[in-house]
Design an enzyme around this catalytic site. Sequence first.
Site, PDB file in Angstrom:
ATOM      1  N   LEU A  19       0.818  -1.212   0.000  1.00  0.00           N
ATOM      2  CA  LEU A  19       0.000   0.000   0.000  1.00  0.00           C
ATOM      3  C   LEU A  19       0.850   1.260   0.000  1.00  0.00           C
ATOM      4  CD1 LEU A  19      -2.769  -1.051   2.530  1.00  0.00           C
ATOM      5  CD2 LEU A  19      -3.179  -0.313   0.177  1.00  0.00           C
ATOM      6  N   ASP A  38      10.933   3.894   4.537  1.00  0.00           N
ATOM      7  CA  ASP A  38      10.783   2.458   4.761  1.00  0.00           C
ATOM      8  C   ASP A  38      12.031   1.959   5.479  1.00  0.00           C
ATOM      9  OD1 ASP A  38       8.714   0.225   3.293  1.00  0.00           O
ATOM     10  OD2 ASP A  38      10.526  -0.546   4.249  1.00  0.00           O
ATOM     11  N   ASP A  73      13.630   4.705  11.540  1.00  0.00           N
ATOM     12  CA  ASP A  73      12.571   4.020  12.272  1.00  0.00           C
ATOM     13  C   ASP A  73      11.613   5.054  12.838  1.00  0.00           C
ATOM     14  OD1 ASP A  73      10.962   2.534  13.924  1.00  0.00           O
ATOM     15  OD2 ASP A  73      12.596   1.605  15.064  1.00  0.00           O
ATOM     16  N   ASN A 100       1.578   4.759   7.322  1.00  0.00           N
ATOM     17  CA  ASN A 100       1.228   3.473   6.726  1.00  0.00           C
ATOM     18  C   ASN A 100       2.075   2.308   7.229  1.00  0.00           C
ATOM     19  OD1 ASN A 100       0.116   1.752   4.334  1.00  0.00           O
ATOM     20  ND2 ASN A 100       2.337   1.701   4.055  1.00  0.00           N
ATOM     21  N   TYR A 171      -2.545  -6.800  16.545  1.00  0.00           N
ATOM     22  CA  TYR A 171      -2.797  -5.958  15.372  1.00  0.00           C
ATOM     23  C   TYR A 171      -4.143  -5.243  15.493  1.00  0.00           C
ATOM     24  CZ  TYR A 171      -3.580  -4.939  10.375  1.00  0.00           C
ATOM     25  OH  TYR A 171      -3.840  -4.345   9.161  1.00  0.00           O
ATOM     26  N   LYS A 175      -4.667  -1.207  15.624  1.00  0.00           N
ATOM     27  CA  LYS A 175      -5.443  -0.530  14.583  1.00  0.00           C
ATOM     28  C   LYS A 175      -6.672   0.174  15.161  1.00  0.00           C
ATOM     29  CE  LYS A 175      -3.001  -1.283  10.895  1.00  0.00           C
ATOM     30  NZ  LYS A 175      -2.254  -0.131  10.298  1.00  0.00           N
TER      31      LYS A 175
END
Length: 301
Positions: A19, A38, A73, A100, A171, A175
């Site tokens: 994504l 990244d 990071d 993201n 997770y 989220k």
Amino acid sequence: MSRMCEGRVVVVTGGGRGLGRAHALAFAAEGARVVVNDLGVGLNGTPAADSPARHVVDEIRAAGGEAVAHGGDVATGAGAASLVATALETYGRLDTLVNNAGFLRDRMLVNLDEDDWDAVVRVHLKGHFLPLKHVAAHWRAEAKAGRAPVARVVNTSSGAGLLGSLGQGNYSAAKAGIVGLTLVAAAEFARYGVQVNAIAPAARTRMTERAFAETMTAPEDGFDAMAPENVSPLAGWLGSAARDGVTGRVFEVEGGRITVMEGWRAGPTADKGARWTPQEAGEAAVKLLGEAGVPGAVYGA
């Protein structure tokens, strides 16, 4: 014709694959200069050999766009601060943050190690908070200096955070926390010209390829509903200056479908005007549950 993000500077965390890569390429195609962040780790967060951010930067430049890689990071204060500094030092401004970055360490709760809990919550939730904190400090300073920004944040939640997902307690919790963080940030930063929204995407990436294994083959009609590129148009719109006043919202995006998600709000209520007994409270709760809607099923249940 002017492109939607012409002249804007956009930061995308976790922008090297899936994504994030799709978002970075889409923003660049709409005229944005992109900082591609990244850390270059594997699916479980351990170090990987290549530099995916550099590959995406090369793609953008090959298409005639402008981009720079950042390998820090963002779940550390220093990494998040250097991310903002990279944008400001390279392009002199920062208009949009797309949070993201993430990875998975899935286990049923009874088998979930404390380290796996901490690692996933750290990269998803703390990795949203720290870039948001540092970029908002910059935008607040700009507003106080009389240069009110037209600033945007696009956070990344998940259906797992809205409904829960078996084997993904860490997770799902992270989220869900991102949704709460989005609501608070939208309210706090509105005075500085910052709009903060979240998307809950469903797409085929390294994190979801096992779940979507049955859709890996190319569809006969030519439309791949699970392609991550389907999510990026809405992220691009939310990250642009195209519309004022859209903030504190969560959108679910899958294939060609966009849904405005409606979160917790008051449902059926009973008020005795005095303290309930346990028996009375139970009877009232049963009656109210009969009047309430049925919640969505937890993924995998």
